[in-house]
Design a protein around this motif. Structure first.
Motif, PDB file in Angstrom:
ATOM      1  N   ALA A  80      17.300 -24.608  -9.964  1.00  0.00           N
ATOM      2  CA  ALA A  80      16.640 -23.689  -9.121  1.00  0.00           C
ATOM      3  C   ALA A  80      15.924 -24.043  -7.808  1.00  0.00           C
ATOM      4  O   ALA A  80      16.115 -23.699  -6.853  1.00  0.00           O
ATOM      5  N   ILE A  81      15.310 -25.218  -8.100  1.00  0.00           N
ATOM      6  CA  ILE A  81      14.811 -25.905  -6.796  1.00  0.00           C
ATOM      7  C   ILE A  81      15.910 -26.088  -5.858  1.00  0.00           C
ATOM      8  O   ILE A  81      15.935 -26.171  -4.694  1.00  0.00           O
ATOM      9  N   CYS A  82      16.935 -26.909  -6.414  1.00  0.00           N
ATOM     10  CA  CYS A  82      18.324 -27.082  -5.616  1.00  0.00           C
ATOM     11  C   CYS A  82      18.870 -25.925  -4.775  1.00  0.00           C
ATOM     12  O   CYS A  82      19.163 -26.150  -3.778  1.00  0.00           O
ATOM     13  N   THR A  83      18.915 -24.710  -5.635  1.00  0.00           N
ATOM     14  CA  THR A  83      19.535 -23.865  -5.005  1.00  0.00           C
ATOM     15  C   THR A  83      18.719 -22.720  -4.164  1.00  0.00           C
ATOM     16  O   THR A  83      19.146 -21.853  -3.453  1.00  0.00           O
ATOM     17  N   ALA A 182       2.035 -31.408  -2.340  1.00  0.00           N
ATOM     18  CA  ALA A 182       2.184 -29.917  -2.345  1.00  0.00           C
ATOM     19  C   ALA A 182       2.885 -29.343  -3.858  1.00  0.00           C
ATOM     20  O   ALA A 182       2.614 -28.527  -4.312  1.00  0.00           O
ATOM     21  N   PHE A 183       3.989 -30.286  -4.032  1.00  0.00           N
ATOM     22  CA  PHE A 183       4.607 -29.829  -5.408  1.00  0.00           C
ATOM     23  C   PHE A 183       3.796 -30.131  -6.419  1.00  0.00           C
ATOM     24  O   PHE A 183       3.850 -29.038  -7.484  1.00  0.00           O
ATOM     25  N   LEU A 184       2.963 -30.986  -6.564  1.00  0.00           N
ATOM     26  CA  LEU A 184       2.132 -30.957  -7.722  1.00  0.00           C
ATOM     27  C   LEU A 184       1.081 -30.226  -7.913  1.00  0.00           C
ATOM     28  O   LEU A 184       0.794 -29.696  -8.915  1.00  0.00           O
ATOM     29  N   LYS A 185       0.496 -29.980  -6.660  1.00  0.00           N
ATOM     30  CA  LYS A 185      -0.660 -29.124  -6.605  1.00  0.00           C
ATOM     31  C   LYS A 185      -0.444 -27.725  -6.332  1.00  0.00           C
ATOM     32  O   LYS A 185      -1.326 -26.966  -6.632  1.00  0.00           O
TER      33      LYS A 185
END
Lengths: 540, 263
Positions: A80-83, A182-185
């Protein structure tokens, strides 16, 4: 006075429709379940629970399902992240290819794993691993389950990601917060609920499926394959019902999680913002291409293998090209079964779409205390595994005029699949302007006329989605129908189980491909109809 | 009761239940509205103004009180028999119909039901109304292709086609930009003049109320604070609340603008 009487007549009509629908839903969902419970009093629970089979099956079910679920959800999230979040080309192509495995019955995926990775499997032979390769048992169950479960999780998560507010990330960027932070938080906390929902629904989907473990489990039994063997193989309904009861637990849990997280997560921070193309970072893009490419290959492997197997005489011994497998299926009972499936799918989709539409209208646009009960009845079926429904129907309707007919298969499919299309329509009604009824009543346009001329045409895309969902699922399902089909009414998906006895795997391949072809065809038709309707409105 | 009274709202009370506790949305509200008058109902959100509008329209029924139209009790009449039209902030257009069909649909049904006009009549009347509202060239477009101001014109035309004696507006301009608002104000005032329609206009915008109204009804917490002409409200605010909510707010606006305009 007449005015008041008209008003009263209208609300009586609405109340009556709600009541009738409640009765129908109670008849197709609640009554069979209750009836199944009464069978349980004749069962010696201790006998079942303390048997050595049960304990090992329970452990297997938990361990294998947990492993497959974690892999499925992680893979789905990464995809999902990739697309959605990375700027790669062919996004649409990737998502279509990645979701193809969803259109084949789970039991086919069991066979798929065997023909790919079994001791004589195509991949095993290609890499010279025939001696060491043992796909039966844990590896087969886990791989096969991931195969058909990850696309479902992928669709759910990609959808959530698409509607996340990107302004937060722009703000983070300006504040100099690193991407990792940003990804983690930001990302992970935002995705906590969707990931949980995906986890639970994937878990309950895998744990209640018998197709994969029965085909490829070998000596390893799971609760669902044990349930199949006792209820269908040995006709011990009571024992089967006990297993069904245990399988109801994760399904109910998943239902609860979904129900409560949806109630609370009312789009406060989910909103559709301007389309973002995602990260342009080269290393990320390359990684995304590699990962998506690998997963597409993995998704397509069984289908490619099926195509190959279907056109040779008998893999791996006689590799000459022939259409004998197709001829065998289509000249034998296969054609009849295919017709059965098409008929069941069509009727289920038509009736299910109609009932889902009316239910959703009554619960979302004609609210009353009765609406809540109807809403609950409409979504409860989501919590009931297909096999449990099947056993319930068998205990309730065996001996009645319904038993052995196509109609009972339509009924059980409706009960099984209604909740998702109902929710699609419910959400879509919720998004329509809340003042439409007020406008209609001041302009003197009656409720029924508003329904037919305003709401129905506006619901068209959703209705098409509902139809396709019901049809495709009816085509693929093997759970509830396995208990209720007779040799006259058998749908083609059940033919796979029947064909396992034959050594000719090519025939199973043909059946799987037929189901896939029909499902792809329906998806294409629905998409075309939808885009035609949308274009008509934009052209002006 | 005044001589030329169109709509008489008498002692309307409405309570809601919230978490078990009852609270009043309207507490004994009474007002007489003259034929052809433009009355604004001005108040902060939650003061009960939208509830009042829905009761006038017949979408809600009051717990107590009466509504008279031309002296006739319509408290329990269905919305379609009150000779009124309603225009919402979010337009509520029929997305699946063209602009022309949006406007003509209800009139066609009515003509068929009462055998009062032919389809050709309705079509001609629709075309005429679209022209009057300056949207004739949009007739074949669907709502999704229109701007907010255009959609609101369609919504107004859709109610006008049934020749309502009263038009209700529920914050119709809150979603529009300032230039469009000022254009639309003129459109609405024109209709009032041309058709003599009585208008009740719900708003929380003091400037809008003052620019358009014959009289303004200021509300606070389910009750009426003051009903009077704009001039009288500025000159003689009935209490501290009216003074701060209406007069002071207007003054602050004027000061901030004039400071800029005069360099």
């Amino acid at each position: 006075m007449t005015d008041l009487r008209i008003k009263k007549k209208r609300s009586v009509a609405i109340g009556f429709s709600k009541f009738s629908l409640m009765l129908i839903l109670a008849f197709v969902v609640v009554l069979p379940l209750v009836r199944m419970m009464t069978v349980l009093q004749f069962v010696d629970f201790e006998d079942v629970f303390y048997s050595p089979h049960f304990k090992s099956a329970l452990i297997n079910s938990i361990v294998y399902t947990l492993a497959s679920t974690v892999i499925s959800v992680v893979v789905a999230y990464l995809l999902a992240i990739c697309t959605v979040r990375v700027d790669i080309r062919f996004k649409r192509v990737f998502s279509i290819l990645l979701t193809l495995p969803m259109l084949i019955p789970s039991i086919s995926h069991g066979t798929g794993m065997i023909v790919l990775f079994g001791s004589n499997g195509i991949v095993s032979r290609l890499f010279g691993l025939t001696a060491v390769s043992n796909i039966y048992g844990a590896p087969g169950i886990i791989l096969g389950s991931v195969m058909y479960a990850f696309p479902v999780a992928y669709i759910m998560l990609a959808d959530v990601l698409r509607y996340e507010d990107m302004a937060v990330y722009e703000a983070a960027d300006i504040l100099g917060i690193s991407r990792t932070r940003a990804f983690l938080k930001i990302s992970l906390p935002y995705m906590k609920k969707p990931l949980l929902t995906a986890f639970f629904s994937t878990f309950s989907m895998i744990v209640t499926d018998y197709g994969v473990p029965l085909r490829i489990g070998g000596q390893e039994k799971t609760l669902s394959s044990l349930m199949y063997e006792s209820a269908i193989g040995r006709s011990e309904l009571g024992q089967g019902a006990v297993f069904g009861l245990v399988l109801l637990i994760p399904a109910l849990l998943s239902f609860g999680v979904d129900f409560f997280s949806k109630e609370k997560a009312s789009s406060s921070f989910v909103r559709s913002s301007g389309q973002s193309h995602g990260s342009r970072q080269l290393s990320l893009r390359i990684l995304a291409y590699i990962f998506c490419g690998l997963m597409v290959v993995f998704s397509l492997l069984p289908i490619i293998a099926f195509v190959l197997l279907s056109i040779v005489e008998n893999y791996p011994n006689r590799m000459n090209l022939t259409f004998e497998n197709y001829a065998f299926i289509l000249n034998g009972d296969g054609l009849q079964y295919l017709m059965n499936s098409l008929f069941i799918g069509l009727i289920t989709a038509l009736i299910g779409t109609a009932i889902g539409f009316v239910c959703a209208y009554l619960t979302s646009r004609a609210k009353s205390p009765a609406s809540r009960i109807l809403h609950l009845l409409s979504i409860t079926s989501m919590a009931i595994p297909g096999m449990v429904l099947g056993i319930s129907y068998l205990t309730t309707f065996a001996g009645s005029a319904l038993y052995g007919t196509i109609m009972i298969l339509v009924m059980v499919n409706m009960a099984h699949f209604l909740s998702s299309p109902y929710l699609m329509m419910y959400n879509s009604f919720g998004k329509m302007n809340e003042n439409l009824e007020a406008v209609g009543s001041t302009l003197g346009i009656g409720r029924l006329r508003m329904l037919g001329r305003i709401f129905l045409p506006q619901s068209f895309p959703t209705l098409a989605e509902m139809f396709s969902y019901l049809f495709v699922n009816s085509m693929m399902t093997i759970s509830a129908v396995a208990f209720l089909a007779t040799s006259d009414t058998r749908p083609i998906s059940l033919m796979i189980k029947e064909l396992e006895r034959s050594p000719k795997v090519g025939r199973i391949a043909v059946v799987s491909l037929l189901i896939l072809a029909v499902n792809i065809l329906i998806k294409i038709i629905v998409e075309r109809v939808k885009s035609l309707a949308a274009r008509k409105r934009l052209e002006q | 009761m005044m001589e030329n009274c169109k709509l008489s709202i008498r002692n309307i009370t409405k309570q809601y239940k919230n978490a078990g506790a009852r609270f009043a949305a309207l507490d004994g509200v009474s007002v007489d509205i003259e034929a052809g008058e433009f009355l604004s109902v001005l108040g902060p959100s939650g003061c009960g103004k939208t509830t009042l509008l829905r009761i006038i329209a017949g979408l809600l029924s009051p717990d107590e009180g009466q509504i008279l139209l031309d002296g006739k009790d319509i408290t329990n009449a269905p919305p379609s028999e009150r000779s009124l039209g309603i225009v919402f902030q979010n337009y509520a257009l029929f997305e699946n119909m063209t602009v022309f069909d949006n406007v003509s649909y209800a009139a066609k049904l009515k003509a068929k039901r009462e055998k009062s006009a032919t389809v050709a009549d309705v079509k001609a009347r629709t075309a005429e109304l679209l022209g009057e509202l300056g949207i004739a060239d949009l007739a074949k477009k669907y709502p999704s292709a229109l701007s907010g101001g255009q959609m609101q014109r369609v919504a107004i035309a859709r109610t006008l086609i049934l020749n309502p004696e009263i038009m209700l507006f529920d914050e119709p301009m809150s979603a529009l930009d300032i230039a469009t608002r000022i254009q639309l104000r003129a459109v609405i005032k024109n209709i009032q003049k041309k058709f003599g329609t009585t208008m009740i206009y719900i708003t929380h915008d003091q400037e809008e109320a003052f620019a358009m109204s014959d009289r303004i009804m200021v509300m606070e917490k389910a009750k009426i604070s003051q009903i009077d002409t704009p001039r009288a409200i500025v000159s003689y605010p009935a209490n501290e609340y009216v003074k701060s909510f209406v007069v002071d707010n207007l003054r602050a606006k004027i000061e901030s603008v004039s400071a800029v305009l005069e360099y």
